[in-house]
Scaffold this motif. Structure first.
Motif, PDB file in Angstrom:
ATOM      1  N   GLY A 124     -13.763 -25.872  56.984  1.00  0.00           N
ATOM      2  CA  GLY A 124     -15.075 -25.722  56.375  1.00  0.00           C
ATOM      3  C   GLY A 124     -15.861 -27.029  56.427  1.00  0.00           C
ATOM      4  N   THR A 125     -16.611 -27.302  55.360  1.00  0.00           N
ATOM      5  CA  THR A 125     -17.463 -28.495  55.330  1.00  0.00           C
ATOM      6  C   THR A 125     -16.934 -29.597  54.419  1.00  0.00           C
ATOM      7  OG1 THR A 125     -18.795 -27.489  53.565  1.00  0.00           O
ATOM      8  CG2 THR A 125     -19.519 -27.144  55.843  1.00  0.00           C
ATOM      9  N   ASP A 126     -15.980 -29.270  53.528  1.00  0.00           N
ATOM     10  CA  ASP A 126     -15.550 -30.292  52.576  1.00  0.00           C
ATOM     11  C   ASP A 126     -14.043 -30.292  52.341  1.00  0.00           C
ATOM     12  OD1 ASP A 126     -15.352 -27.906  51.256  1.00  0.00           O
ATOM     13  OD2 ASP A 126     -16.271 -28.615  49.387  1.00  0.00           O
ATOM     14  N   SER A 127     -13.264 -29.781  53.293  1.00  0.00           N
ATOM     15  CA  SER A 127     -11.811 -29.748  53.129  1.00  0.00           C
ATOM     16  C   SER A 127     -11.134 -30.253  54.395  1.00  0.00           C
ATOM     17  CB  SER A 127     -11.319 -28.336  52.804  1.00  0.00           C
ATOM     18  OG  SER A 127     -11.858 -27.895  51.575  1.00  0.00           O
ATOM     19  N   VAL A 128      -9.989 -30.896  54.209  1.00  0.00           N
ATOM     20  CA  VAL A 128      -9.206 -31.441  55.319  1.00  0.00           C
ATOM     21  C   VAL A 128      -7.756 -31.012  55.134  1.00  0.00           C
ATOM     22  CG1 VAL A 128      -8.377 -33.531  56.473  1.00  0.00           C
ATOM     23  CG2 VAL A 128     -10.735 -33.422  55.635  1.00  0.00           C
ATOM     24  N   ARG A 129      -7.153 -30.515  56.218  1.00  0.00           N
ATOM     25  CA  ARG A 129      -5.753 -30.103  56.184  1.00  0.00           C
ATOM     26  C   ARG A 129      -4.915 -31.086  56.986  1.00  0.00           C
ATOM     27  NH1 ARG A 129      -4.296 -24.628  59.134  1.00  0.00           N
ATOM     28  NH2 ARG A 129      -4.632 -26.008  60.928  1.00  0.00           N
ATOM     29  N   VAL A 130      -3.823 -31.541  56.396  1.00  0.00           N
ATOM     30  CA  VAL A 130      -2.927 -32.503  57.031  1.00  0.00           C
ATOM     31  C   VAL A 130      -1.545 -31.866  57.124  1.00  0.00           C
ATOM     32  CG1 VAL A 130      -1.949 -34.815  56.962  1.00  0.00           C
ATOM     33  CG2 VAL A 130      -4.246 -34.414  56.043  1.00  0.00           C
ATOM     34  N   GLN A 131      -1.027 -31.761  58.330  1.00  0.00           N
ATOM     35  CA  GLN A 131       0.299 -31.200  58.562  1.00  0.00           C
ATOM     36  C   GLN A 131       1.196 -32.257  59.195  1.00  0.00           C
ATOM     37  OE1 GLN A 131      -0.613 -27.794  61.040  1.00  0.00           O
ATOM     38  NE2 GLN A 131      -0.782 -26.429  59.282  1.00  0.00           N
ATOM     39  N   THR A 132       2.411 -32.337  58.703  1.00  0.00           N
ATOM     40  CA  THR A 132       3.360 -33.319  59.212  1.00  0.00           C
ATOM     41  C   THR A 132       4.774 -32.797  59.023  1.00  0.00           C
ATOM     42  OG1 THR A 132       4.081 -35.625  59.065  1.00  0.00           O
ATOM     43  CG2 THR A 132       3.473 -34.529  57.001  1.00  0.00           C
ATOM     44  N   GLU A 133       5.735 -33.557  59.451  1.00  0.00           N
ATOM     45  CA  GLU A 133       7.120 -33.150  59.256  1.00  0.00           C
ATOM     46  C   GLU A 133       7.472 -33.180  57.773  1.00  0.00           C
ATOM     47  OE1 GLU A 133       9.638 -35.528  61.715  1.00  0.00           O
ATOM     48  OE2 GLU A 133       8.597 -34.990  63.581  1.00  0.00           O
ATOM     49  N   LYS A 134       8.643 -32.645  57.473  1.00  0.00           N
ATOM     50  CA  LYS A 134       9.037 -32.493  56.081  1.00  0.00           C
ATOM     51  C   LYS A 134       9.037 -33.835  55.354  1.00  0.00           C
ATOM     52  CE  LYS A 134      12.735 -30.864  53.067  1.00  0.00           C
ATOM     53  NZ  LYS A 134      14.096 -30.285  52.987  1.00  0.00           N
ATOM     54  N   LEU A 135       8.388 -33.855  54.202  1.00  0.00           N
ATOM     55  CA  LEU A 135       8.346 -35.047  53.351  1.00  0.00           C
ATOM     56  C   LEU A 135       9.183 -34.796  52.100  1.00  0.00           C
ATOM     57  CD1 LEU A 135       4.516 -35.889  53.506  1.00  0.00           C
ATOM     58  CD2 LEU A 135       6.333 -36.909  54.890  1.00  0.00           C
ATOM     59  N   SER A 136       9.813 -35.843  51.625  1.00  0.00           N
ATOM     60  CA  SER A 136      10.556 -35.727  50.368  1.00  0.00           C
ATOM     61  C   SER A 136       9.561 -35.677  49.206  1.00  0.00           C
ATOM     62  CB  SER A 136      11.500 -36.922  50.213  1.00  0.00           C
ATOM     63  OG  SER A 136      10.755 -38.130  50.126  1.00  0.00           O
ATOM     64  N   ASP A 137      10.064 -35.399  48.022  1.00  0.00           N
ATOM     65  CA  ASP A 137       9.191 -35.329  46.850  1.00  0.00           C
ATOM     66  C   ASP A 137       8.493 -36.657  46.613  1.00  0.00           C
ATOM     67  OD1 ASP A 137       9.996 -32.741  46.523  1.00  0.00           O
ATOM     68  OD2 ASP A 137      11.514 -33.200  44.995  1.00  0.00           O
ATOM     69  N   THR A 138       9.225 -37.738  46.779  1.00  0.00           N
ATOM     70  CA  THR A 138       8.627 -39.067  46.593  1.00  0.00           C
ATOM     71  C   THR A 138       7.556 -39.321  47.631  1.00  0.00           C
ATOM     72  OG1 THR A 138      10.716 -39.874  45.688  1.00  0.00           O
ATOM     73  CG2 THR A 138       9.103 -41.520  46.388  1.00  0.00           C
ATOM     74  N   GLN A 139       7.868 -38.991  48.887  1.00  0.00           N
ATOM     75  CA  GLN A 139       6.891 -39.192  49.964  1.00  0.00           C
ATOM     76  C   GLN A 139       5.658 -38.310  49.768  1.00  0.00           C
ATOM     77  OE1 GLN A 139       9.518 -38.318  53.272  1.00  0.00           O
ATOM     78  NE2 GLN A 139       9.575 -40.465  53.897  1.00  0.00           N
ATOM     79  N   THR A 140       5.865 -37.111  49.263  1.00  0.00           N
ATOM     80  CA  THR A 140       4.729 -36.213  49.026  1.00  0.00           C
ATOM     81  C   THR A 140       3.783 -36.787  47.979  1.00  0.00           C
ATOM     82  OG1 THR A 140       6.076 -34.283  49.599  1.00  0.00           O
ATOM     83  CG2 THR A 140       4.066 -33.893  48.317  1.00  0.00           C
ATOM     84  N   GLU A 141       4.332 -37.293  46.856  1.00  0.00           N
ATOM     85  CA  GLU A 141       3.491 -37.893  45.816  1.00  0.00           C
ATOM     86  C   GLU A 141       2.774 -39.130  46.339  1.00  0.00           C
ATOM     87  OE1 GLU A 141       2.735 -36.616  42.938  1.00  0.00           O
ATOM     88  OE2 GLU A 141       3.979 -34.880  43.425  1.00  0.00           O
ATOM     89  N   ASP A 142       3.492 -39.929  47.122  1.00  0.00           N
ATOM     90  CA  ASP A 142       2.870 -41.124  47.709  1.00  0.00           C
ATOM     91  C   ASP A 142       1.748 -40.730  48.662  1.00  0.00           C
ATOM     92  OD1 ASP A 142       2.365 -43.726  48.273  1.00  0.00           O
ATOM     93  OD2 ASP A 142       4.133 -44.051  49.539  1.00  0.00           O
ATOM     94  N   ALA A 143       1.963 -39.642  49.450  1.00  0.00           N
ATOM     95  CA  ALA A 143       0.941 -39.183  50.392  1.00  0.00           C
ATOM     96  C   ALA A 143      -0.291 -38.687  49.660  1.00  0.00           C
ATOM     97  CB  ALA A 143       1.520 -38.077  51.268  1.00  0.00           C
ATOM     98  N   ARG A 144      -0.111 -37.982  48.560  1.00  0.00           N
ATOM     99  CA  ARG A 144      -1.243 -37.501  47.782  1.00  0.00           C
ATOM    100  C   ARG A 144      -2.083 -38.660  47.258  1.00  0.00           C
ATOM    101  NH1 ARG A 144       0.463 -33.439  43.236  1.00  0.00           N
ATOM    102  NH2 ARG A 144      -1.828 -33.423  43.042  1.00  0.00           N
ATOM    103  N   ALA A 145      -1.391 -39.714  46.790  1.00  0.00           N
ATOM    104  CA  ALA A 145      -2.121 -40.868  46.250  1.00  0.00           C
ATOM    105  C   ALA A 145      -2.911 -41.571  47.348  1.00  0.00           C
ATOM    106  CB  ALA A 145      -1.135 -41.828  45.596  1.00  0.00           C
ATOM    107  N   LYS A 146      -2.294 -41.739  48.501  1.00  0.00           N
ATOM    108  CA  LYS A 146      -2.987 -42.443  49.587  1.00  0.00           C
ATOM    109  C   LYS A 146      -4.140 -41.616  50.159  1.00  0.00           C
ATOM    110  CE  LYS A 146       0.844 -45.407  51.043  1.00  0.00           C
ATOM    111  NZ  LYS A 146       1.685 -45.864  52.146  1.00  0.00           N
ATOM    112  N   LEU A 147      -3.942 -40.306  50.266  1.00  0.00           N
ATOM    113  CA  LEU A 147      -5.031 -39.465  50.762  1.00  0.00           C
ATOM    114  C   LEU A 147      -6.190 -39.420  49.770  1.00  0.00           C
ATOM    115  CD1 LEU A 147      -3.043 -36.454  52.282  1.00  0.00           C
ATOM    116  CD2 LEU A 147      -4.379 -38.155  53.536  1.00  0.00           C
ATOM    117  N   ALA A 148      -5.884 -39.403  48.479  1.00  0.00           N
ATOM    118  CA  ALA A 148      -6.933 -39.419  47.458  1.00  0.00           C
ATOM    119  C   ALA A 148      -7.768 -40.686  47.558  1.00  0.00           C
ATOM    120  CB  ALA A 148      -6.306 -39.291  46.075  1.00  0.00           C
ATOM    121  N   LYS A 149      -7.088 -41.813  47.785  1.00  0.00           N
ATOM    122  CA  LYS A 149      -7.799 -43.089  47.918  1.00  0.00           C
ATOM    123  C   LYS A 149      -8.616 -43.127  49.199  1.00  0.00           C
ATOM    124  CE  LYS A 149      -7.012 -48.069  47.956  1.00  0.00           C
ATOM    125  NZ  LYS A 149      -5.981 -49.167  47.913  1.00  0.00           N
ATOM    126  N   ALA A 150      -8.052 -42.596  50.297  1.00  0.00           N
ATOM    127  CA  ALA A 150      -8.736 -42.650  51.589  1.00  0.00           C
ATOM    128  C   ALA A 150     -10.001 -41.798  51.594  1.00  0.00           C
ATOM    129  CB  ALA A 150      -7.797 -42.208  52.701  1.00  0.00           C
TER     130      ALA A 150
END
Length: 385
Positions: free
Chosen positions: A93-119
């Motif tokens: 759409g106009t305001d959403s981004v989908r990111v697909q990658t290999e399996k992330l652990s729970d820790t990596q998932t939380e870290d990814a959410r924080a970095k994507l939020a900042k980016a």
């Protein structure tokens, strides 16, 4: 519109004819080149399987104020989390981004959410994360293959019983496989992602292609039955006339089917981004186009090639050749005599004067010409009214 309608009428009546069956070698060559390219794409480049089939983690960022440079932002944010992982970033759409990658652990998932939020400058609660296992995709693939096998078996039996010949089943199934390979090959060549929606589209186009082929084959059966009865056309000529008679119908049906699918594909690609609608409409668009092509240029010429090898069809071809040669001679003689060769309602040929006063005066004229309308009620005399 009038000229197109007239063109269709001429094709149906036989006034015009396009030699589809007689040029089968050209159509086979074109299809052969397309199939080779499709197979190269499938086996050399490989299929771009979606996350549902290969498994992995997916994060969706909503409420993005600006999507400029979204791919670089997402890859930079996840660059240090899973070294060497293949990150696929797509705008939805106009305001959403989908990111697909290999399996992330729970820790990596939380870290990814924080970095994507900042980016992307959004809150973490606007980023959703999910994991899809590869076993789900394998199960879907297995069920789709099973459904395809059963579909082909039932189709072959149904067509063989309906048309009373296995050769129509063989020609129809070859056309189906032709359409499926081309559609999947285009996906592979252009790197389109294959998702469960795409699989549904692949199975749907088989039904459409079969429908168009059966309609043409039904007209082929009607025409060839008449040809066998009167011996005026060979099997190939009768089959080619059937294709001409159903050509306009096939074009109209395909256009009517392709227009809404194309609209969904364009709107989905431009406004909504990748998703179920785009995946399904893309498979349908390619498959419907390939199915229309195969029904006209592959299925019927192939059927004619299979049937022309039969002794009865060889005998029919000889009878048709003798009849057509005799009719050509009759037309030539009629032209020399200033007459026009005609065919009456019973199918018997005769000759008529080309114009009033033309031809020989002593030559008899067929009673159908001078007798006026037949089987008309006679008006009683005035005295008995």
């Amino acid at each position: 519109m009038t000229s197109f309608a007239q063109f269709g009428n001429d094709l149906y009546s036989g006034k015009r004819s396009i030699d589809f069956v007689g040029r089968q070698k050209a159509w086979y060559a074109i299809s052969g080149v397309i199939l080779v390219l499709a197979l190269v794409g499938i086996f050399a480049r490989g299929l771009n399987l979606g996350l549902e089939f290969r498994g992995g983690s997916e994060l969706r960022v909503s409420g993005v104020s600006t999507t400029q440079g979204y791919e670089a932002k997402a890859k930079d944010a996840l660059g240090g989390l899973n070294q060497g992982a293949d990150v696929v970033v797509t705008k939805l759409g106009t305001d959403s981004v989908r990111v697909q990658t290999e399996k992330l652990s729970d820790t990596q998932t939380e870290d990814a959410r924080a970095k994507l939020a900042k980016a992307f400058g959004v809150d973490e609660n606007k980023i959703s994360a999910s994991f899809i296992g590869a076993s789900w995709g394998a199960s879907v693939s297995q069920k789709a293959i099973t459904a395809l096998i059963w579909f082909l078996v039932l189709v072959a039996l149904t067509m063989a019983l309906y048309f009373r010949t296995w050769k129509m089943s063989a020609a129809g199934l070859i056309a189906l496989v032709h359409d499926l390979v081309i559609t999947v090959g285009i996906y592979a060549l252009f790197g389109f992602e294959i998702t469960p929606a795409s699989m549904i589209g692949f199975l749907t186009i088989l039904g459409y292609s079969l429908y168009d082929t059966v309609v043409v084959f039904d007209k082929v059966r009607e025409n060839t039955g008449q040809a066998v009865a009167n011996g005026r056309m060979s099997y190939s000529q009768a089959a080619n006339r059937a294709v001409n008679q159903t050509l306009v119908r096939s074009i109209n049906t395909s256009v009517v089917a392709l227009l809404p699918v194309a609209a969904i594909l364009v709107i989905g690609s431009v406004l909504l981004g990748p998703g179920v609608l785009v995946d399904l409409s893309l498979a349908l668009f390619v498959g419907i186009a390939a199915g229309t092509y195969s029904s006209i240029f592959i299925a019927t010429p192939l059927l004619a090639d299979l049937r022309e090898r039969e002794p009865a069809m060889k005998d029919l071809a000889k009878r048709a050749k003798r009849y057509q040669a005799a009719r050509t001679r009759d037309e030539a003689r009629a032209e020399e005599a200033g007459e026009v060769a005609a065919v009456d309602e019973a199918g018997d040929s005769h000759r008529e004067p080309a114009a009033a006063g033309a031809g020989r005066a002593s030559r008899p004229v067929h009673p159908y010409v001078t007798g006026g309308p037949r089987n008309q009620p006679k008006r009683p005399p005035k005295s008995k009214r």
